[in-house]
Design a protein around this motif. Structure first.
Motif, PDB file in Angstrom:
ATOM      1  N   GLY A 144       0.840  -1.183   0.000  1.00 20.49           N
ATOM      2  CA  GLY A 144       0.000   0.000   0.000  1.00 20.49           C
ATOM      3  C   GLY A 144       0.878   1.235   0.000  1.00 20.49           C
ATOM      4  N   HIS A 145       0.347   2.326  -0.508  1.00 19.66           N
ATOM      5  CA  HIS A 145       1.107   3.576  -0.514  1.00 19.66           C
ATOM      6  C   HIS A 145       1.599   3.914   0.891  1.00 19.66           C
ATOM      7  CE1 HIS A 145       1.038   8.194  -1.371  1.00 19.66           C
ATOM      8  NE2 HIS A 145       2.263   7.732  -1.349  1.00 19.66           N
ATOM      9  N   LYS A 146       0.756   3.658   1.906  1.00 22.81           N
ATOM     10  CA  LYS A 146       1.163   3.986   3.276  1.00 22.81           C
ATOM     11  C   LYS A 146       2.306   3.115   3.774  1.00 22.81           C
ATOM     12  CE  LYS A 146      -2.400   1.366   5.788  1.00 22.81           C
ATOM     13  NZ  LYS A 146      -3.512   1.560   6.725  1.00 22.81           N
ATOM     14  N   ASP A 147       2.587   1.994   3.115  1.00 28.42           N
ATOM     15  CA  ASP A 147       3.712   1.134   3.493  1.00 28.42           C
ATOM     16  C   ASP A 147       5.048   1.685   3.013  1.00 28.42           C
ATOM     17  OD1 ASP A 147       2.041  -0.794   4.686  1.00 28.42           O
ATOM     18  OD2 ASP A 147       1.764  -1.832   2.771  1.00 28.42           O
ATOM     19  N   VAL A 148       5.028   2.453   1.925  1.00 33.87           N
ATOM     20  CA  VAL A 148       6.288   2.914   1.333  1.00 33.87           C
ATOM     21  C   VAL A 148       6.517   4.412   1.496  1.00 33.87           C
ATOM     22  CG1 VAL A 148       6.353   1.039  -0.343  1.00 33.87           C
ATOM     23  CG2 VAL A 148       5.287   3.208  -0.979  1.00 33.87           C
ATOM     24  N   ASP A 149       5.494   5.150   1.892  1.00 35.65           N
ATOM     25  CA  ASP A 149       5.619   6.613   2.025  1.00 35.65           C
ATOM     26  C   ASP A 149       4.988   7.035   3.344  1.00 35.65           C
ATOM     27  OD1 ASP A 149       6.007   9.295   1.602  1.00 35.65           O
ATOM     28  OD2 ASP A 149       4.380   9.502   0.147  1.00 35.65           O
ATOM     29  N   ARG A 150       5.823   7.246   4.347  1.00 28.67           N
ATOM     30  CA  ARG A 150       5.312   7.578   5.683  1.00 28.67           C
ATOM     31  C   ARG A 150       5.513   9.045   6.060  1.00 28.67           C
ATOM     32  NH1 ARG A 150       7.727   2.272   6.671  1.00 28.67           N
ATOM     33  NH2 ARG A 150       6.008   0.806   6.839  1.00 28.67           N
ATOM     34  N   ASP A 151       5.994   9.853   5.133  1.00 31.88           N
ATOM     35  CA  ASP A 151       6.253  11.254   5.454  1.00 31.88           C
ATOM     36  C   ASP A 151       5.695  12.149   4.354  1.00 31.88           C
ATOM     37  OD1 ASP A 151       7.237  13.444   6.827  1.00 31.88           O
ATOM     38  OD2 ASP A 151       9.169  13.361   5.789  1.00 31.88           O
ATOM     39  N   PRO A 152       4.559  12.768   4.568  1.00 33.30           N
ATOM     40  CA  PRO A 152       3.717  12.704   5.768  1.00 33.30           C
ATOM     41  C   PRO A 152       2.909  11.414   5.783  1.00 33.30           C
ATOM     42  CG  PRO A 152       2.657  14.088   4.138  1.00 33.30           C
ATOM     43  CD  PRO A 152       4.003  13.677   3.551  1.00 33.30           C
ATOM     44  N   PRO A 153       2.387  11.038   6.953  1.00 37.38           N
ATOM     45  CA  PRO A 153       1.582   9.814   7.038  1.00 37.38           C
ATOM     46  C   PRO A 153       0.364   9.882   6.118  1.00 37.38           C
ATOM     47  CG  PRO A 153       2.102  10.657   9.218  1.00 37.38           C
ATOM     48  CD  PRO A 153       2.532  11.712   8.233  1.00 37.38           C
ATOM     49  N   THR A 154       0.004   8.767   5.538  1.00 35.01           N
ATOM     50  CA  THR A 154      -1.133   8.700   4.628  1.00 35.01           C
ATOM     51  C   THR A 154      -1.977   7.475   4.945  1.00 35.01           C
ATOM     52  OG1 THR A 154      -1.797   8.540   2.306  1.00 35.01           O
ATOM     53  CG2 THR A 154       0.278   7.491   2.890  1.00 35.01           C
ATOM     54  N   GLN A 155      -3.235   7.517   4.620  1.00 39.31           N
ATOM     55  CA  GLN A 155      -4.130   6.372   4.763  1.00 39.31           C
ATOM     56  C   GLN A 155      -4.281   5.627   3.440  1.00 39.31           C
ATOM     57  OE1 GLN A 155      -5.355   5.200   7.714  1.00 39.31           O
ATOM     58  NE2 GLN A 155      -3.909   6.738   8.443  1.00 39.31           N
ATOM     59  N   CYS A 156      -3.642   6.107   2.406  1.00 37.44           N
ATOM     60  CA  CYS A 156      -3.727   5.521   1.077  1.00 37.44           C
ATOM     61  C   CYS A 156      -3.163   4.096   1.093  1.00 37.44           C
ATOM     62  CB  CYS A 156      -2.943   6.407   0.112  1.00 37.44           C
ATOM     63  SG  CYS A 156      -2.973   5.882  -1.593  1.00 37.44           S
ATOM     64  N   PRO A 157      -3.868   3.126   0.590  1.00 34.68           N
ATOM     65  CA  PRO A 157      -4.994   3.101  -0.326  1.00 34.68           C
ATOM     66  C   PRO A 157      -6.378   2.896   0.309  1.00 34.68           C
ATOM     67  CG  PRO A 157      -4.038   0.941  -0.328  1.00 34.68           C
ATOM     68  CD  PRO A 157      -3.241   1.787   0.645  1.00 34.68           C
ATOM     69  N   GLY A 158      -6.570   3.306   1.524  1.00 32.18           N
ATOM     70  CA  GLY A 158      -7.899   3.270   2.134  1.00 32.18           C
ATOM     71  C   GLY A 158      -8.524   1.885   2.177  1.00 32.18           C
ATOM     72  N   SER A 159      -9.744   1.766   1.644  1.00 30.61           N
ATOM     73  CA  SER A 159     -10.491   0.502   1.727  1.00 30.61           C
ATOM     74  C   SER A 159      -9.933  -0.584   0.815  1.00 30.61           C
ATOM     75  CB  SER A 159     -11.974   0.733   1.418  1.00 30.61           C
ATOM     76  OG  SER A 159     -12.130   1.234   0.105  1.00 30.61           O
ATOM     77  N   LEU A 160      -8.931  -0.272   0.015  1.00 33.61           N
ATOM     78  CA  LEU A 160      -8.247  -1.308  -0.777  1.00 33.61           C
ATOM     79  C   LEU A 160      -7.177  -2.024   0.050  1.00 33.61           C
ATOM     80  CD1 LEU A 160      -7.803   0.714  -4.085  1.00 33.61           C
ATOM     81  CD2 LEU A 160      -9.226  -1.326  -3.799  1.00 33.61           C
ATOM     82  N   TYR A 161      -6.743  -1.399   1.129  1.00 31.65           N
ATOM     83  CA  TYR A 161      -5.620  -1.931   1.911  1.00 31.65           C
ATOM     84  C   TYR A 161      -5.854  -3.332   2.479  1.00 31.65           C
ATOM     85  CZ  TYR A 161      -1.423  -1.928   4.748  1.00 31.65           C
ATOM     86  OH  TYR A 161      -0.216  -2.252   5.284  1.00 31.65           O
ATOM     87  N   PRO A 162      -7.027  -3.658   3.018  1.00 29.86           N
ATOM     88  CA  PRO A 162      -7.215  -5.013   3.565  1.00 29.86           C
ATOM     89  C   PRO A 162      -6.984  -6.126   2.539  1.00 29.86           C
ATOM     90  CG  PRO A 162      -8.988  -3.583   4.290  1.00 29.86           C
ATOM     91  CD  PRO A 162      -8.188  -2.810   3.278  1.00 29.86           C
ATOM     92  N   TYR A 163      -7.171  -5.823   1.269  1.00 24.06           N
ATOM     93  CA  TYR A 163      -6.976  -6.844   0.232  1.00 24.06           C
ATOM     94  C   TYR A 163      -5.500  -7.098  -0.020  1.00 24.06           C
ATOM     95  CZ  TYR A 163     -11.911  -6.086  -0.336  1.00 24.06           C
ATOM     96  OH  TYR A 163     -13.251  -5.975  -0.077  1.00 24.06           O
ATOM     97  N   ILE A 164      -4.651  -6.144   0.362  1.00 22.44           N
ATOM     98  CA  ILE A 164      -3.205  -6.369   0.289  1.00 22.44           C
ATOM     99  C   ILE A 164      -2.781  -7.280   1.421  1.00 22.44           C
ATOM    100  CG2 ILE A 164      -0.922  -5.285   0.442  1.00 22.44           C
ATOM    101  CD1 ILE A 164      -2.247  -2.736  -0.707  1.00 22.44           C
ATOM    102  N   GLY A 165      -3.237  -6.960   2.623  1.00 20.06           N
ATOM    103  CA  GLY A 165      -2.852  -7.728   3.807  1.00 20.06           C
ATOM    104  C   GLY A 165      -3.289  -9.186   3.763  1.00 20.06           C
ATOM    105  N   ASN A 166      -4.416  -9.476   3.100  1.00 18.10           N
ATOM    106  CA  ASN A 166      -4.871 -10.866   3.047  1.00 18.10           C
ATOM    107  C   ASN A 166      -4.323 -11.623   1.839  1.00 18.10           C
ATOM    108  OD1 ASN A 166      -6.476 -10.280   0.807  1.00 18.10           O
ATOM    109  ND2 ASN A 166      -8.399 -10.267   1.935  1.00 18.10           N
ATOM    110  N   GLY A 167      -3.445 -10.978   1.060  1.00 14.78           N
ATOM    111  CA  GLY A 167      -2.794 -11.658  -0.057  1.00 14.78           C
ATOM    112  C   GLY A 167      -3.626 -11.742  -1.325  1.00 14.78           C
ATOM    113  N   TYR A 168      -4.727 -11.031  -1.403  1.00 18.59           N
ATOM    114  CA  TYR A 168      -5.610 -11.100  -2.572  1.00 18.59           C
ATOM    115  C   TYR A 168      -4.881 -10.817  -3.877  1.00 18.59           C
ATOM    116  CZ  TYR A 168      -9.603 -10.266  -5.613  1.00 18.59           C
ATOM    117  OH  TYR A 168     -10.503 -10.333  -6.654  1.00 18.59           O
ATOM    118  N   PHE A 169      -3.972  -9.853  -3.856  1.00 18.85           N
ATOM    119  CA  PHE A 169      -3.304  -9.437  -5.091  1.00 18.85           C
ATOM    120  C   PHE A 169      -2.006 -10.188  -5.367  1.00 18.85           C
ATOM    121  CE2 PHE A 169      -5.607  -5.492  -3.801  1.00 18.85           C
ATOM    122  CZ  PHE A 169      -6.549  -5.526  -4.820  1.00 18.85           C
TER     123      PHE A 169
END
Length: 160
Positions: A134-159
């Motif tokens: 997710g964008h928030k995994d690679v860019d923490r300055d400034p903090p971001t919530q990107c990619p929002g509601s798409l993020y759970p699909y990254i964590g569960n390995g969907y992609f």
């Protein structure tokens, strides 16, 4: 690959709502052109970077349409730093933090685009571990919530 969303708040116009039949290609195209305009001509009030074109490689809407931004073999500008832009493609879901959760067709098309990019450009071949972040995994300055509601699909390995 780094997954993004279109932004905080409600990004979709009423005409660009999931479930609208027939799916309005011209309205989805308008959303992409609006993002391109914002990237190339940032507001003097809110600021932002000035890119030579849209900062994403690919964009996918709720209806499952895929739009080519910079495409294959072009470095994106959306991942937060030169380091991450040199190593990851940028894929944007046309969804905002205030919009409904992503549709099944959007998720399937996003996965298909990622598989296509991997097949034809060895995307993520130099990266250890998970290939989609997710964008928030690679860019923490400034903090971001990107990619929002798409993020759970990254964590569960969907992609992956």
């Amino acid at each position: 690959m780094v997954l993004h969303y279109a932004g905080g708040g409600k990004e979709m116009r009423e005409e660009h709502s999931p479930g609208r039949t027939p799916a309005p290609l011209d309205d989805c195209y308008y959303q992409v052109r609006l993002i391109q305009h914002r990237h190339m001509h940032p507001s003097p009030i809110t600021g932002g970077e000035r890119y030579w074109d849209i900062a994403y490689n690919y964009l996918i809407c709720h209806h499952g349409y895929t739009f080519v931004g910079r495409g294959l073999a072009s470095q994106p500008g959306a991942n937060g730093s030169r380091y991450t832009n040199e190593r990851y493609y940028a894929i944007c879901g046309l969804i905002g933090s205030g919009d409904p959760k992503p549709t099944d067709v959007m998720l399937r098309e996003t996965k298909a685009v990622m598989e296509w990019v991997r097949r034809y450009d060895q995307a993520g071949a130099r990266v250890e571990g998970r290939h989609v972040k997710g964008h928030k995994d690679v860019d923490r300055d400034p903090p971001t919530q990107c990619p929002g509601s798409l993020y759970p699909y990254i964590g569960n390995g969907y992609f992956d």
